[in-house]
Scaffold this active site. Structure first.
Site, mmCIF file in Angstrom:
data_model
loop_
_atom_site.group_PDB
_atom_site.id
_atom_site.type_symbol
_atom_site.label_atom_id
_atom_site.label_comp_id
_atom_site.label_asym_id
_atom_site.label_seq_id
_atom_site.Cartn_x
_atom_site.Cartn_y
_atom_site.Cartn_z
ATOM 1 N N GLY A 168 0.822 -1.208 0.000
ATOM 2 C CA GLY A 168 0.000 0.000 0.000
ATOM 3 C C GLY A 168 0.854 1.255 0.000
ATOM 4 N N TYR A 464 11.555 -1.457 6.680
ATOM 5 C CA TYR A 464 11.851 -2.828 7.105
ATOM 6 C C TYR A 464 11.762 -2.892 8.632
ATOM 7 C CZ TYR A 464 13.705 -3.710 2.378
ATOM 8 O OH TYR A 464 13.854 -3.866 1.020
#
Length: 524
Positions: A168, A464
């Site tokens: 997204g 991350y």
């Protein structure tokens, strides 16, 4: 045990009462022309579980013991977002904001305190303006949908962002956003010139009304600390009608270690049109039952093969790239190549929002400034074989990434960085792997690689996300704890982020385990 049962029942009753009051609050803050009732999914509703699971991308956070939300608000109108913020804040409920569900630690859909998921997947409108070389993209749109819409309007425009089409844009861009165009054009956040958000008071703001400090913070500081991203205005970049892609594999027996060593030296200095990712993987060895390391060199060149080959054979002949390794494709076709779809796959596959196979996974990140010696690479290969079921990615910097100042956005990993490392271990439920043991193996590997990575702080990449580098409880944001992970993600930009937070969300309504804390005068 009886006492614990009484406490649990009391909390459940409190949650039920608070939830009911929250749900009654919602319609009072939306116009009757945009009713919110159909956007609400309660645990008692048949749609609840499927809505919850639809955007869970890491099965490590979809277990019988994973805390579930009190409700999911799958907003279909901006007023639904405003109402959710206003009512959650007034009722002391935490919200978790989910656009694509790819948060590596599941923070967009889990919490250990009573919470509401504000699901943005219905916000997927994309308006491409090729003559203005721009586009508006809503936070729930995926990268695949964005790429598809850009290509439908222009064959010479693109946008620098990630390679996974189901990610997204809300979370990806607010964490920095990077991909194979970053050496030429920088990060996603380096190519955003406006945004619309709902702030902690339920107001809709754009760049002009929010001010430059908040706009700066949103572009790489993690949007979920400052508000709810509704949409971004992005600047499209110009690319040639044909680009060249390649994927070349080399095993240890074929000299992979020497080639990776040389890649470290040259990758940040290569032509800005060229991006070569190094991807160490575990492969079958020459003897039965034996495993070895195969390193994939995956590249994209903004031009044709005739220009690429002389360039790479001069600067990186060790790779041994040949014409037969190269494919000339359109940019939109290159996105399929990077997402590892078979050659010839129709481009409308980019519109698929859900992965066919889901994994349990754990990831970590590192930044490298000095060339890792061959002995260090060999130690990394041994660690990989010990972890098993894992891969790594080395992503080269240099080019545009080195030209922008560390303070141009909250993302600070700029000049002097050779490459970004992703460590990722992934497995399926049917593999019968002990989750805690597998995660600990990756942590041990991460600890072992410390001598070769950045230091003081050991830097990390927000996209991350990794709770191992420091985290708060779900319901309390401690400044000292936040500083630990904040300096790793943002370096000294962390302090400016805390100042912005104190101005726009002094009550710390938007918070999670790694959110930005408000900075007050007594903190230093």
């Amino acid at each position: 045990m009886f006492y614990h049962f009484i406490i649990s029942v009391s909390l459940a009753a409190c949650d039920d009462s608070t939830l009911e009051s929250f749900l009654q609050c919602l319609p009072t803050h939306v116009n009757s022309s945009n009713p919110i009732a159909k956007a609400i999914h309660k645990p008692s509703d048949p749609s609840f579980q499927s809505t919850l699971e639809a955007y869970v991308k890491n099965l490590r956070f979809l277990t019988p013991t994973t805390p579930k939300p009190l409700a999911i608000i799958a907003a279909t109108h901006e007023s639904h977002v405003q109402a959710t913020v206003i009512c959650a804040k007034s009722h002391g409920l935490q919200i978790r904001i989910r656009s694509g569900g790819h948060d590596f630690e599941g923070l967009s859909y889990t919490s250990k305190v009573p919470f509401i998921i504000l699901d943005m997947f219905n916000f997927r409108k994309i308006v491409v303006q090729p003559y203005q070389e721009a586009a508006w993209v809503e936070a729930g749109a995926t990268l695949g949908e964005l790429y598809y819409q850009i290509a439908s309007q222009s064959s010479i425009h693109a946008f620098p962002a990630g390679i996974c089409p189901t990610v997204g844009t809300g979370g990806h861009f607010s964490g920095g956003g990077y991909g194979n165009l970053m050496r030429k054009f920088g990060l996603s956040v380096d190519n955003i010139d406006d945004a619309r958000i709902v702030d902690a008071n339920g107001r809709i703001l754009d760049r002009r009304t929010m001010g430059e400090d908040l706009f700066w913070a949103l572009r790489g500081g993690g949007g979920a600390s400052f508000g709810v991203i509704l949409s971004w205005r992005i600047k499209l970049v110009r690319i040639p009608e044909k680009v060249t892609v390649f994927r070349v594999g080399r095993t240890l027996e074929q000299g992979a270690t020497d080639i990776v060593y040389r890649w470290q030296e040259v990758a940040p200095e290569l032509d800005n049109d060229l991006f070569i990712r190094v991807m160490p993987t575990i492969a079958n060895g020459t003897r039965k039952g034996e495993k070895t390391i195969q390193v994939l060199f995956i590249g994209m060149f903004l031009g044709k093969t005739d220009r690429l080959l002389p360039l790479i054979n001069k600067s990186f002949p060790e790779l041994g790239l040949q014409r037969k390794d190269c494919d000339e494709v359109s940019w939109i076709e290159s996105t399929l190549f990077w997402a590892e779809f078979p050659k010839g796959t129709p481009i409308d596959v980019l519109l698929q929002r859900h992965n066919t196979t889901l994994f349990l996974s754990k990831a970590k990140s590192d930044y490298v400034k000095d060339v890792i010696p061959k002995s260090g690479l060999e130690a990394i290969w041994k660690s990989m074989l010990k972890v098993g079921r894992m891969f790594m990615q080395f992503n080269p910097y240099g080019g545009r990434m080195s030209e922008l100042a560390e303070t141009s956005s909250p993302f600070p990993h700029r000049a002097g960085t050779r490459f970004l490392i992703l460590y990722s271990t992934n497995w399926e439920e049917k593999d019968g792997i002990d989750t805690e043991k597998q995660v600990n193996l990756l942590r041990e590997m991460y600890d072992a690689t410390a001598p070769y990575m950045t230091k003081e702080p050991r830097e990390a990449f927000l996209n991350y996300r990794d709770l191992d580098i420091g985290s708060n409880p779900s319901n309390h944001t401690d400044f000292k704890t936040s500083k630990v992970y904040g300096l790793k993600y943002f370096k000294n930009n962390f302090f400016r982020l805390t100042e912005v937070k104190a101005r726009v969300d002094p009550d710390n309504f938007f918070n999670h385990e790694q959110s930005i804390p408000p900075r007050y005068a007594n903190h230093n």
